[in-house]
Design a protein around this motif. Structure first.
Motif, mmCIF file in Angstrom:
data_model
loop_
_atom_site.group_PDB
_atom_site.id
_atom_site.type_symbol
_atom_site.label_atom_id
_atom_site.label_comp_id
_atom_site.label_asym_id
_atom_site.label_seq_id
_atom_site.Cartn_x
_atom_site.Cartn_y
_atom_site.Cartn_z
ATOM 1 N N ALA A 62 0.827 -1.220 0.000
ATOM 2 C CA ALA A 62 0.000 0.000 0.000
ATOM 3 C C ALA A 62 0.856 1.263 0.000
ATOM 4 C CB ALA A 62 -0.922 -0.009 1.218
ATOM 5 N N GLU A 63 2.015 1.202 0.650
ATOM 6 C CA GLU A 63 2.899 2.379 0.749
ATOM 7 C C GLU A 63 4.221 2.043 0.065
ATOM 8 O OE1 GLU A 63 1.849 5.141 1.877
ATOM 9 O OE2 GLU A 63 0.024 4.528 2.938
ATOM 10 N N LYS A 64 4.242 2.211 -1.262
ATOM 11 C CA LYS A 64 5.385 1.749 -2.045
ATOM 12 C C LYS A 64 6.664 2.546 -1.771
ATOM 13 C CE LYS A 64 2.512 -0.157 -5.735
ATOM 14 N NZ LYS A 64 2.723 -1.527 -5.226
ATOM 15 N N LYS A 65 6.544 3.764 -1.230
ATOM 16 C CA LYS A 65 7.729 4.566 -0.944
ATOM 17 C C LYS A 65 8.324 4.247 0.429
ATOM 18 C CE LYS A 65 6.519 8.542 -3.831
ATOM 19 N NZ LYS A 65 6.305 10.016 -3.857
ATOM 20 N N LEU A 66 7.645 3.421 1.194
ATOM 21 C CA LEU A 66 8.106 3.069 2.531
ATOM 22 C C LEU A 66 9.063 1.891 2.449
ATOM 23 C CD1 LEU A 66 7.805 3.672 5.569
ATOM 24 C CD2 LEU A 66 5.891 2.052 5.606
ATOM 25 N N ARG A 67 10.290 2.082 2.895
ATOM 26 C CA ARG A 67 11.304 1.029 2.807
ATOM 27 C C ARG A 67 11.133 0.017 3.939
ATOM 28 N NH1 ARG A 67 16.885 4.018 0.775
ATOM 29 N NH2 ARG A 67 15.985 4.914 -1.127
ATOM 30 N N PRO A 68 11.495 -1.234 3.695
ATOM 31 C CA PRO A 68 11.202 -2.302 4.665
ATOM 32 C C PRO A 68 11.760 -2.069 6.064
ATOM 33 C CG PRO A 68 11.816 -3.249 2.554
ATOM 34 C CD PRO A 68 12.057 -1.773 2.437
ATOM 35 N N HIS A 69 13.018 -1.630 6.170
ATOM 36 C CA HIS A 69 13.605 -1.451 7.498
ATOM 37 C C HIS A 69 12.935 -0.306 8.251
ATOM 38 C CE1 HIS A 69 16.961 -3.592 5.377
ATOM 39 N NE2 HIS A 69 16.866 -4.307 6.496
ATOM 40 N N LEU A 70 12.625 0.767 7.558
ATOM 41 C CA LEU A 70 11.923 1.869 8.199
ATOM 42 C C LEU A 70 10.524 1.443 8.610
ATOM 43 C CD1 LEU A 70 11.797 4.804 9.108
ATOM 44 C CD2 LEU A 70 11.156 5.445 6.765
ATOM 45 N N ALA A 71 9.869 0.652 7.758
ATOM 46 C CA ALA A 71 8.532 0.152 8.091
ATOM 47 C C ALA A 71 8.582 -0.672 9.374
ATOM 48 C CB ALA A 71 7.987 -0.686 6.939
ATOM 49 N N LYS A 72 9.606 -1.494 9.500
ATOM 50 C CA LYS A 72 9.721 -2.352 10.687
ATOM 51 C C LYS A 72 9.870 -1.502 11.954
ATOM 52 C CE LYS A 72 11.990 -6.120 10.025
ATOM 53 N NZ LYS A 72 13.037 -7.170 9.905
ATOM 54 N N VAL A 73 10.702 -0.462 11.889
ATOM 55 C CA VAL A 73 10.901 0.423 13.042
ATOM 56 C C VAL A 73 9.601 1.138 13.395
ATOM 57 C CG1 VAL A 73 12.100 2.482 13.877
ATOM 58 C CG2 VAL A 73 13.364 0.747 12.594
ATOM 59 N N LEU A 74 8.912 1.656 12.384
ATOM 60 C CA LEU A 74 7.681 2.419 12.624
ATOM 61 C C LEU A 74 6.569 1.534 13.181
ATOM 62 C CD1 LEU A 74 7.707 4.611 9.389
ATOM 63 C CD2 LEU A 74 8.253 5.354 11.709
ATOM 64 N N VAL A 75 6.458 0.317 12.662
ATOM 65 C CA VAL A 75 5.406 -0.587 13.142
ATOM 66 C C VAL A 75 5.724 -1.041 14.563
ATOM 67 C CG1 VAL A 75 4.279 -2.821 12.783
ATOM 68 C CG2 VAL A 75 4.715 -1.311 10.834
ATOM 69 N N TYR A 76 7.004 -1.252 14.862
ATOM 70 C CA TYR A 76 7.353 -1.560 16.251
ATOM 71 C C TYR A 76 6.907 -0.423 17.161
ATOM 72 C CZ TYR A 76 9.729 -1.784 20.631
ATOM 73 O OH TYR A 76 9.956 -1.780 21.983
ATOM 74 N N GLU A 77 7.215 0.809 16.776
ATOM 75 C CA GLU A 77 6.866 1.959 17.623
ATOM 76 C C GLU A 77 5.360 2.086 17.793
ATOM 77 O OE1 GLU A 77 8.642 5.637 19.412
ATOM 78 O OE2 GLU A 77 8.724 3.467 19.513
ATOM 79 N N LEU A 78 4.626 1.804 16.736
ATOM 80 C CA LEU A 78 3.161 1.922 16.788
ATOM 81 C C LEU A 78 2.534 0.831 17.650
ATOM 82 C CD1 LEU A 78 0.510 3.213 15.667
ATOM 83 C CD2 LEU A 78 0.616 1.483 13.853
ATOM 84 N N LEU A 79 2.954 -0.423 17.475
ATOM 85 C CA LEU A 79 2.280 -1.546 18.110
ATOM 86 C C LEU A 79 2.908 -1.982 19.439
ATOM 87 C CD1 LEU A 79 1.616 -3.871 15.043
ATOM 88 C CD2 LEU A 79 0.128 -2.112 16.017
ATOM 89 N N LEU A 80 4.224 -1.875 19.556
ATOM 90 C CA LEU A 80 4.909 -2.459 20.705
ATOM 91 C C LEU A 80 5.717 -1.453 21.512
ATOM 92 C CD1 LEU A 80 6.324 -5.535 18.735
ATOM 93 C CD2 LEU A 80 4.281 -5.505 20.171
ATOM 94 N N GLY A 81 5.938 -0.263 20.952
ATOM 95 C CA GLY A 81 6.794 0.718 21.606
ATOM 96 C C GLY A 81 6.023 1.856 22.244
ATOM 97 N N ARG A 82 6.439 3.078 21.935
ATOM 98 C CA ARG A 82 5.883 4.264 22.585
ATOM 99 C C ARG A 82 4.607 4.779 21.930
ATOM 100 N NH1 ARG A 82 8.936 7.418 25.645
ATOM 101 N NH2 ARG A 82 8.123 9.284 24.624
ATOM 102 N N GLY A 83 4.265 4.222 20.774
ATOM 103 C CA GLY A 83 3.050 4.679 20.106
ATOM 104 C C GLY A 83 3.153 6.091 19.565
ATOM 105 N N PHE A 84 4.355 6.510 19.172
ATOM 106 C CA PHE A 84 4.613 7.843 18.614
ATOM 107 C C PHE A 84 4.328 8.964 19.613
ATOM 108 C CE2 PHE A 84 3.606 5.407 14.669
ATOM 109 C CZ PHE A 84 4.876 5.439 14.142
ATOM 110 N N ARG A 85 4.366 8.643 20.910
ATOM 111 C CA ARG A 85 4.157 9.713 21.886
ATOM 112 C C ARG A 85 5.289 10.728 21.821
ATOM 113 N NH1 ARG A 85 3.673 6.483 27.292
ATOM 114 N NH2 ARG A 85 5.148 5.195 26.130
ATOM 115 N N GLY A 86 6.446 10.294 21.363
ATOM 116 C CA GLY A 86 7.575 11.204 21.270
ATOM 117 C C GLY A 86 7.651 11.947 19.957
ATOM 118 N N GLY A 87 6.620 11.863 19.116
ATOM 119 C CA GLY A 87 6.633 12.566 17.834
ATOM 120 C C GLY A 87 6.217 11.634 16.718
ATOM 121 N N GLY A 88 7.063 11.520 15.698
ATOM 122 C CA GLY A 88 6.733 10.659 14.583
ATOM 123 C C GLY A 88 6.811 11.370 13.250
ATOM 124 N N GLY A 89 6.771 12.708 13.295
ATOM 125 C CA GLY A 89 6.908 13.478 12.069
ATOM 126 C C GLY A 89 5.875 13.096 11.024
#
Length: 467
Positions: A62-89
């Motif tokens: 769905a997001e062809k410009k999103l690279r796999p490693h960045l996707a993994k970091v972002l999904v971790y933050e969303l589901l298992l980490g801080r939930g973007f409470r520290g930002g996210g841009g």
């Protein structure tokens, strides 16, 4: 935003075998290396889970410009980490568009595997699963605050506090709850996934994030205020700051390390922790002369030399795909460790030494201690410490049970080894009065005392604090 990009770059480097996580983190230009290291380790720990969720949710399609490693970091933050409470841009709204689908796939994966907690998704029996059960230990830095004030602060921010009486209490920790450690009064214990890297008390140096096993060496060395102490292989500095806290910044710590970059990071850590009694030296401890007059009052030495790191909870993340160290590497490490320990035991006023490693290997632990004791010709012996500690040294020589071991399974800590060596008798070259109170050697008359203080004041500028 810069944090997530940096984490993605480190992940890519690890997977392409460009280096270890720690090496790539320190080589990056990201300023907060501890925050970056923590995020990469946690993301890598859940790598297989994240790959499954991302694939099932069709995120990269769905997001062809999103690279796999960045996707993994972002999904971790969303589901298992801080939930973007520290930002996210700009990535936060992008992930929010897929949030419902990603959460549904994570829930489906839990149902499929028959588990209810995120950490239960990790493979049973693997080192990473064991790491997920180890709580977050936090040492209150008594150079800047006291345990009661830190506890009150957490209570005011809606944390519930209790006192641990067993390992089961620590295993059951969850949510916004923390316990007081029964062994170390300044140690607070939080649930495993608690992230305090951005907490104001941590950033102000009031808290030190340090595993319980790593706190034991300084605690067991127990130098009283006013002592002279050597920290032989000091970086990254957590144990050094603990020694300074025990000394109440009264006395001297001579800290040695050969790695200039790690030493610079250590100086920053010590400055933030309020340490003022330490002199750093970019020097090989083996090249330090025991006869040097600067060290004639050193009665305490902490030796935590380079080791295989086989007890480190994050070792599989640091060196993916590796098992126990090779026999060649073990021989080389043990040779250095043995030389360092035997060298430390030659300091003339030494009374007590703690030898520790974050290794599980007998070659680096019991074997090194046994050889050093044999070479000391009866001058030193193993001190019996913490008789209630459940995990003891391997029964490889008489007295080895006085050594301590630690592991996620037996102590809910990282893997560790500790031996406390004490002098059997006072060396003939050092008087009993000098050994008992090196800082109080003076005649009874008032005049010499004042004169000695003036001499010390004049000499003080040559002892530069670690700032």
């Amino acid at each position: 935003m810069a944090l997530y990009a940096a984490a993605a770059a480190v992940l890519a480097g690890v997977e392409s075998r460009q280096g270890s996580i720690k090496g790539l983190v320190y080589a990056s230009s990201f300023q907060n290396v501890k925050q970056l290291y923590a995020l990469v380790c946690e993301t890598q720990r859940y790598s297989a889970v994240l790959d499954s969720v991302i694939s099932s949710a069709g995120l990269l399609r769905a997001e062809k410009k999103l690279r796999p490693h960045l996707a993994k970091v972002l999904v971790y933050e969303l589901l298992l980490g801080r939930g973007f409470r520290g930002g996210g841009g700009r990535w936060k709204p992008l992930l929010n568009r897929h949030q419902a689908r990603l959460k549904a796939e994570l829930a489906r994966l839990k149902v499929h595997r028959g588990v209810s907690r995120n950490e239960d998704l990790l493979e049973v029996g693997c080192g990473l699963a064991q790491a997920s059960q180890v709580p977050r230990f936090v040492r209150v830095n008594t150079l800047k605050t006291c345990s009661d004030d830190a506890i009150d602060y957490f209570k005011e921010t809606r944390f519930y506090q209790g006192r641990a009486s067993s390992l089961e209490d620590l295993r059951a920790l969850k949510g916004k709850c923390f316990l007081l450690d029964p062994l170390l009064p300044e140690l607070l214990v939080f649930p495993a996934q608690t992230d305090l890297h951005e907490h104001p008390l941590y950033q102000a140096g009031h808290l030190i994030l340090q595993d319980k096993a790593s706190c034991l060496p300084a605690m067991l060395l127990a130098p009283p205020p006013g002592s002279h102490v050597i920290d032989a292989c000091a970086a990254p500095g957590n144990k050094t700051s603990h020694l300074a806290a025990l000394l109440k910044n009264q006395g001297k710590i001579f800290a040695f390390d050969l790695d200039a970059k790690r030493l610079a990071s250590m100086a920053t850590l010590l400055a933030r922790a309020g340490v003022s009694c330490c002199q750093l030296a970019e020097e090989d401890f083996l090249a330090v002369s025991p006869s040097d007059q600067r060290y004639r009052q050193v009665q305490y030495i902490l030796l935590d030399p380079s080791c295989s790191g086989s007890g480190m909870l994050t070792r599989q993340l640091e060196e993916p795909g590796t098992g126990l160290p090779s026999k060649e590497r073990l021989r080389a490490l043990a040779g250095f460790q043995q030389r360092a320990l035997c060298h430390a035991l030659t300091f003339p006023s030494l009374q007590r030494l703690v030898y520790s490693t974050c290794s599980l290997c007998q070659e680096e632990n019991e074997d090194v201690v046994q050889e050093a004791l044999q070479q000391s010709s009866g001058t030193f012996r193993l001190a019996p410490v913490l008789p209630s500690w459940p995990h003891r040294g391997l029964n490889t020589f008489p007295g080895a049970e006085h050594c301590l071991r630690a592991s996620p399974e037996t102590t809910l800590t990282g893997g560790f080894f500790i031996a406390v060596l004490e002098r059997v008798e006072v060396p003939s070259s050092v008087s009993q009065a000098e050994v008992s109170a090196p800082e109080l050697r003076s005649s009874p008359s008032p005049a010499p005392k004042k004169k000695r203080r003036r001499r010390n004041a004049a000499a003080a500028p040559s002892m530069l604090p670690c700032t």
